[in-house]
Design an enzyme around this catalytic site. Structure first.
Site, PDB file in Angstrom:
ATOM      1  N   TYR A  57      44.551 -61.202  18.134  1.00  0.00           N
ATOM      2  CA  TYR A  57      44.974 -60.645  19.544  1.00  0.00           C
ATOM      3  C   TYR A  57      46.009 -61.269  20.273  1.00  0.00           C
ATOM      4  O   TYR A  57      47.168 -60.780  20.920  1.00  0.00           O
ATOM      5  CB  TYR A  57      43.515 -60.485  20.118  1.00  0.00           C
ATOM      6  CG  TYR A  57      43.988 -59.738  21.606  1.00  0.00           C
ATOM      7  CD1 TYR A  57      44.148 -58.425  21.686  1.00  0.00           C
ATOM      8  CD2 TYR A  57      43.241 -60.345  22.702  1.00  0.00           C
ATOM      9  CE1 TYR A  57      44.265 -57.895  22.847  1.00  0.00           C
ATOM     10  CE2 TYR A  57      43.498 -59.838  23.868  1.00  0.00           C
ATOM     11  CZ  TYR A  57      44.043 -58.507  24.093  1.00  0.00           C
ATOM     12  OH  TYR A  57      44.162 -57.970  25.177  1.00  0.00           O
ATOM     13  N   LYS A  84      50.021 -60.336  21.190  1.00  0.00           N
ATOM     14  CA  LYS A  84      50.410 -60.241  22.711  1.00  0.00           C
ATOM     15  C   LYS A  84      51.652 -60.960  22.990  1.00  0.00           C
ATOM     16  O   LYS A  84      52.627 -60.567  23.484  1.00  0.00           O
ATOM     17  CB  LYS A  84      49.371 -60.394  23.713  1.00  0.00           C
ATOM     18  CG  LYS A  84      48.091 -59.531  23.591  1.00  0.00           C
ATOM     19  CD  LYS A  84      48.868 -58.300  24.036  1.00  0.00           C
ATOM     20  CE  LYS A  84      47.588 -57.019  24.119  1.00  0.00           C
ATOM     21  NZ  LYS A  84      48.305 -55.725  24.506  1.00  0.00           N
ATOM     22  N   ILE A 135      39.008 -58.503  32.816  1.00  0.00           N
ATOM     23  CA  ILE A 135      38.985 -57.340  33.838  1.00  0.00           C
ATOM     24  C   ILE A 135      37.721 -56.814  33.768  1.00  0.00           C
ATOM     25  O   ILE A 135      36.919 -56.471  32.639  1.00  0.00           O
ATOM     26  CB  ILE A 135      39.981 -55.913  33.346  1.00  0.00           C
ATOM     27  CG1 ILE A 135      41.435 -56.641  33.241  1.00  0.00           C
ATOM     28  CG2 ILE A 135      39.845 -54.898  34.581  1.00  0.00           C
ATOM     29  CD1 ILE A 135      41.999 -57.183  34.685  1.00  0.00           C
TER      30      ILE A 135
END
Length: 512
Positions: A334, A338, A364
């Site tokens: 991941y 990114k 988040i």
């Protein structure tokens, strides 16, 4: 020009052929006097509308290359300049008509089905008043008589083969609304003043809330949510939803063109913990899917947003107040994907002028979505369990500090970056931060509202290793300076909001 006037203009104007073009028997002689240049020789001819162009919006014809913008051009198959072989001659009819491509589609209106015949001639097809000969109301003669269809494909007396294109039949209601529809499809998003936004991966943690926020700002029909999964009823009924597979380049291109997209927010990705369990899919979706998104955004001149993450940093990066520009050596697929997205987006920006923008999100926290397999998702699940059972088992150690943010701040930061003038951006990838806390600190704050709440710890080695390689806080001073970023929620406000949204009757809520 209104569509009705356009159609009447096409029907009412005559056309004079070139001296070298094949003329039909008994045709009136061409007008005397000089002609504007030599005309084409015998053979298939092209048709041009003098001083008259058609404003169209190419919805499904990506080969026209409109890039989702309004375009004013001559009909397909015609050269951009007015052909001197065809000048208007009142009362005259042009040569037999050959159309080299598919019929022009006026969106939502009609198809100009062109056949062997002459402009302005009915050709045996029933006509309505004010319509060209190739546009009919009701059933055409070709639809009623098999003999006409049988004659298609034969060669006429001038050696030109009949084009076997049947006209589309319009109802009277369709015809009356034609001008309104044409004006709608020819209007560009820049003229309307609102972007047309496509959100990929819209059924993930952020997509639905982001779409709801943007629809309040730009209008429901200007924000299109997309995913490969079937949406719940409340999502499907809340606004436009389309199927988009970012691994299918043609599907992505078709959606962008058909919906006149000007902004794309790309959220399709596998998160950290899930990606480690499905490496092949993570590489395909997070990397190959990104390449398709970059190519389509560059092809159609879109403003592209791709979220990044604190996972783009690694164990060799500074862990306290990690700056925007730092060592990035992530240890997860991941994070690697990114970093790849950040660098590819900046490359497309500097090499091709793509308007690429990116934010490194912290964890988040949202009450409207379920945990999606990320390492920071314990901070979402803890509120569900606190309200439901009063206890929570955490897969990270009690002192694991990570940067976090409430979803309202995250969405607002995304919109502020997308609306920021390009000249105010000193870089294309920014850190943003709001708060940093440990599981023990979060549990302590929850206990102020739910005294019976208890937390236990059962550390997952894989997720703990991921969390230990990430920053404990981010330096977002550049974002605050360049485009005025400022967060609104700290830990106390976050806990109060989340418990209230989950329906917990807390002491703070009663006081408020």
């Amino acid at each position: 020009m209104p569509l009705l006037k356009l159609l009447r203009a096409v029907d009412g104007r005559g056309w004079a052929p070139s001296p070298n073009a094949t003329s039909p028997p008994n045709a009136p002689p061409p007008p005397s006097g000089p002609r504007p240049g030599p005309g084409p020789g015998p053979g298939p001819v092209s048709l041009h509308f003098p001083a008259l162009k058609v404003a169209y919006f190419a919805r499904d014809v990506s080969s026209w290359g409109t890039q989702g913008k309004r375009s004013s051009r001559t009909l397909p198959g015609a050269s951009p300049a007015l052909d001197p072989a065809f000048v208007p001659a009142p009362g005259r009819r042009g040569p037999p008509l050959i159309w080299p491509r598919s019929p022009l589609q006026l969106p939502g209106v009609c198809s100009l089905g062109l056949r062997q015949g002459r402009v302005g001639e009915a050709g045996g097809v029933p006509r309505a008043r004010g319509l060209p000969s190739n546009l009919t109301l009701g059933r055409s003669r070709a639809a009623r008589s098999p003999r006409i269809g049988a004659r298609r494909g034969r060669r006429g007396g001038d050696g030109l083969k009949t084009v076997a294109l049947a006209p589309r039949v319009l109802s009277r209601r369709e015809f009356r609304s034609a001008r309104v529809k044409a004006r709608f499809y020819s209007a560009s998003s820049s003229e309307a003043g609102c972007p047309r936004i496509l959100i990929t991966g819209g059924l993930g943690q952020l997509g639905v809330s982001l779409a709801s926020f943007l629809r309040k700002r730009f209008g429901k029909d200007n924000v299109i949510l997309s995913d490969i999964k079937k949406p719940p009823d409340y999502v499907f009924c809340s606004g436009p939803f389309v199927f988009v597979n970012v691994l299918d380049l043609e599907n992505l291109r078709r959606v962008v063109v058909n919906n006149r997209v000007t902004w794309m927010l790309h959220y399709s990705a596998l998160l950290s913990a899930v990606g480690e369990g499905n490496l092949h899919l993570a590489k395909s979706l997070n990397i190959a899917g990104l390449h398709n998104v970059l190519d389509v955004a560059g092809e159609y001149n879109l403003r592209l947003f791709v979220p990044s993450t604190i996972g783009a940093f690694g164990p060799t990066s500074p862990r306290n107040q990690t700056p925007d520009l730092s060592i990035q050596r992530p240890r997860t697929i991941y994070g690697v994907s990114k970093v790849h997205a950040e660098l590819m987006g900046e490359y497309y920006c500097y090499r091709f002028g793509l308007d690429f923008r990116c934010l490194r999100y912290p964890g988040i926290i949202s009450a409207s979505s379920q945990p999606g397999g990320g390492t920071t998702d314990y901070a979402i699940q803890i509120f569900y369990d606190a309200v439901k059972s009063g206890k929570f088992e955490c897969y990270l150690g009690p002192s694991t500090r990570l940067p976090m943010m409430y979803i309202d701040d995250c969405i607002r930061a995304t919109l502020e970056l997308m609306e920021a003038p390009a000249e105010s951006l000193s870089m294309r990838t920014y850190n943003i931060n709001a708060m940093s806390f440990t599981p023990a600190e979060l549990a302590q704050e929850i206990s102020k509202h739910v005294p019976e709440f208890r937390i236990t710890y059962r550390v997952d080695p894989v997720r703990q290793a991921i969390a230990d390689s990430w920053p404990m806080s981010l330096d977002d001073s550049t974002a605050r300076k360049d485009w005025g970023w400022k967060h609104n929620f700290d830990l106390p406000e976050l806990v109060t909001m989340m418990l209230n949204l989950h329906g917990c009757d807390t002491r703070v809520a009663r006081i408020s």
